[in-house]
Enzyme design. Structure first.
Site, PDB file in Angstrom:
ATOM      1  N   TRP A   1       0.832  -1.210   0.000  1.00 49.85           N
ATOM      2  CA  TRP A   1       0.000   0.000   0.000  1.00 49.85           C
ATOM      3  C   TRP A   1       0.860   1.250   0.000  1.00 49.85           C
ATOM      4  O   TRP A   1       0.510   2.264  -0.623  1.00 49.85           O
ATOM      5  CB  TRP A   1      -0.974  -0.035   1.174  1.00 49.85           C
ATOM      6  CG  TRP A   1      -1.764  -1.309   1.186  1.00 49.85           C
ATOM      7  CD1 TRP A   1      -1.775  -2.275   2.146  1.00 49.85           C
ATOM      8  CD2 TRP A   1      -2.613  -1.804   0.134  1.00 49.85           C
ATOM      9  NE1 TRP A   1      -2.574  -3.321   1.764  1.00 49.85           N
ATOM     10  CE2 TRP A   1      -3.104  -3.070   0.548  1.00 49.85           C
ATOM     11  CE3 TRP A   1      -2.992  -1.303  -1.102  1.00 49.85           C
ATOM     12  CZ2 TRP A   1      -3.961  -3.822  -0.253  1.00 49.85           C
ATOM     13  CZ3 TRP A   1      -3.846  -2.065  -1.907  1.00 49.85           C
ATOM     14  CH2 TRP A   1      -4.312  -3.304  -1.465  1.00 49.85           C
TER      15      TRP A   1
ATOM     16  N   ASP B   1      -1.214   6.675   6.711  1.00 52.79           N
ATOM     17  CA  ASP B   1      -2.271   5.733   6.346  1.00 52.79           C
ATOM     18  C   ASP B   1      -2.419   4.747   7.501  1.00 52.79           C
ATOM     19  O   ASP B   1      -1.578   3.880   7.698  1.00 52.79           O
ATOM     20  CB  ASP B   1      -1.899   5.008   5.052  1.00 52.79           C
ATOM     21  CG  ASP B   1      -2.889   3.924   4.656  1.00 52.79           C
ATOM     22  OD1 ASP B   1      -3.884   3.717   5.381  1.00 52.79           O
ATOM     23  OD2 ASP B   1      -2.665   3.272   3.612  1.00 52.79           O
TER      24      ASP B   1
ATOM     25  N   LYS C   1     -11.463  -2.503   8.395  1.00 53.19           N
ATOM     26  CA  LYS C   1     -10.637  -3.293   9.308  1.00 53.19           C
ATOM     27  C   LYS C   1     -11.142  -3.159  10.744  1.00 53.19           C
ATOM     28  O   LYS C   1     -11.509  -4.136  11.371  1.00 53.19           O
ATOM     29  CB  LYS C   1      -9.179  -2.827   9.258  1.00 53.19           C
ATOM     30  CG  LYS C   1      -8.637  -2.536   7.876  1.00 53.19           C
ATOM     31  CD  LYS C   1      -8.395  -3.775   7.065  1.00 53.19           C
ATOM     32  CE  LYS C   1      -7.674  -3.428   5.769  1.00 53.19           C
ATOM     33  NZ  LYS C   1      -7.397  -4.587   4.923  1.00 53.19           N
TER      34      LYS C   1
END
Length: 355
Positions: free
Chosen positions: A99, A166, A190
């Protein structure tokens, strides 16, 4: 048979969140209507957004001068929204996984990117140390938890320039100092809600400094001005997020979530280190408490498929490693009870005894 949900995302939600969301799908706020069909402009849904913003600020101890937004597009959209809004000439990025790599790729569209360090050389199995953040960059960006590789930065880094993080897969799992960041973003799937909404925490003073024209939809100021209502928001995931935030507050807040998460991770890592059949895949000091990655020891590599089938037969769901790395991955998000971790450990011990 009881199922134990270790999926990496979309992932387990608390029974409280699922029950309350299901009730709202039938009848939301005693309106006689489903939350799936009400106007996002209604006073009843506005109350949902307002409370979700307030609870986020309370649980994360967000100071004055920051805005909380609920946006669509996932964290992947933030890979371009961040540089669109914050990058003038150069940005610094730490590369710790897939990511982060994707975020770097997007940022290069808008200006120079200085990758201050990377662990790609060993398939991202550690967090780089002792890197230098350039003082002439507009901001420094890092990913706090790496779901695919199982590494995590569980502390606030020190940066001489504005910092962006992030936190998609570990937000609400640890306390942090929000004042150290100009922007924090996290996909909800999540630790917060079903997929479809992304939470963005943005510092007011960070905006309005780039020289480029920003498309209306991609300008954070648009969504601040409209209170996350510029376009029709993802109504159901926002409602689920509110239920999760209420649940966190009832359970004792982020500090209690962190205590439980540390305890759960220790139980599983202890077994991985003890069990002759398995081994961890990342540097011990960088192990994630959200996503525990492990493989068979080389001498028992041929048992990987057998263990997967055995664990599945015992109710373990979602422990297959990401397709890019293989092995196993157990995601221990806030909603996962300790009993599920203990059940997985029992399965590992039973499988060891058989072999």
């Amino acid at each position: 048979m009881k199922k134990h949900n270790f999926y990496a995302g979309p992932s387990i939600l608390s029974p409280y969140t699922i029950k309350k969301t299901a009730e709202a799908v039938i009848d939301f706020a005693d309106m006689g209507l489903s939350i799936l069909e009400i106007s996002h402009r209604s006073k009843q849904f506005q109350a949902v957004v307002d409370e979700a913003v307030d609870l986020t600020k309370e649980l994360l101890n967000i100071p004055e001068g920051y805005h909380v937004l609920f946006l669509g597009g996932g964290a992947s959209l933030q890979f371009c929204m961040v540089p669109f809004n914050l990058l003038n000439k150069k940005a610094a990025y730490l590369n710790t996984g897939t990511w982060a790599t994707n975020a770097i790729k997007e940022a290069k569209i808008f200006g120079e990117v200085d990758v201050v360090a990377s662990s790609e050389d060993t398939k991202f199995n550690y967090i780089p140390k002792n890197f230098v953040i350039p003082t002439d960059a507009d901001y420094f960006h890092y990913t706090s938890n790496n779901t695919i590789y199982g590494t995590e930065i569980r502390r606030d880094l020190d940066s001489p320039i504005p910092m962006v993080c992030d936190m998609s897969s570990d937000i609400f799992s640890r306390e942090f100092d929000c004042s150290k960041y100009d922007c924090i973003y996290a996909g909800a799937q999540k630790n917060l809600a079903p997929s479809g909404v992304t939470i963005v925490i943005i510092k007011e003073d960070a905006l309005g400094k780039v020289h480029r024209e920003i498309p209306t939809m991609l300008d954070y100021r648009t969504h601040i001005k409209k209170g996350s209502m510029f376009n029709t928001p993802p109504v159901l995931p926002i409602y689920s997020a509110l239920m999760t935030l209420r649940y966190y507050k009832e359970q004792g807040g982020v500090k209690e979530m962190e205590r439980r998460d540390v305890e759960k991770a220790a139980i599983l890592y202890d077994e991985i280190d003890r069990n002759k059949l398995f081994r961890g895949t990342v540097a011990e000091e960088d192990r994630s408490i959200m996503n525990v990655c492990f493989v068979m020891n080389p001498d028992y590599a041929e048992l990987e498929k057998d263990f997967m089938e055995f664990a599945t037969s015992k109710g373990m769901v979602g422990i297959k490693g990401h397709r890019s790395v293989g092995g196993f991955r157990a995601s221990l998000y806030n909603a996962l009870p300790k009993e599920s971790v203990e059940a997985l450990v029992a399965v590992m011990k039973e499988f060891e005894a058989k072999h």
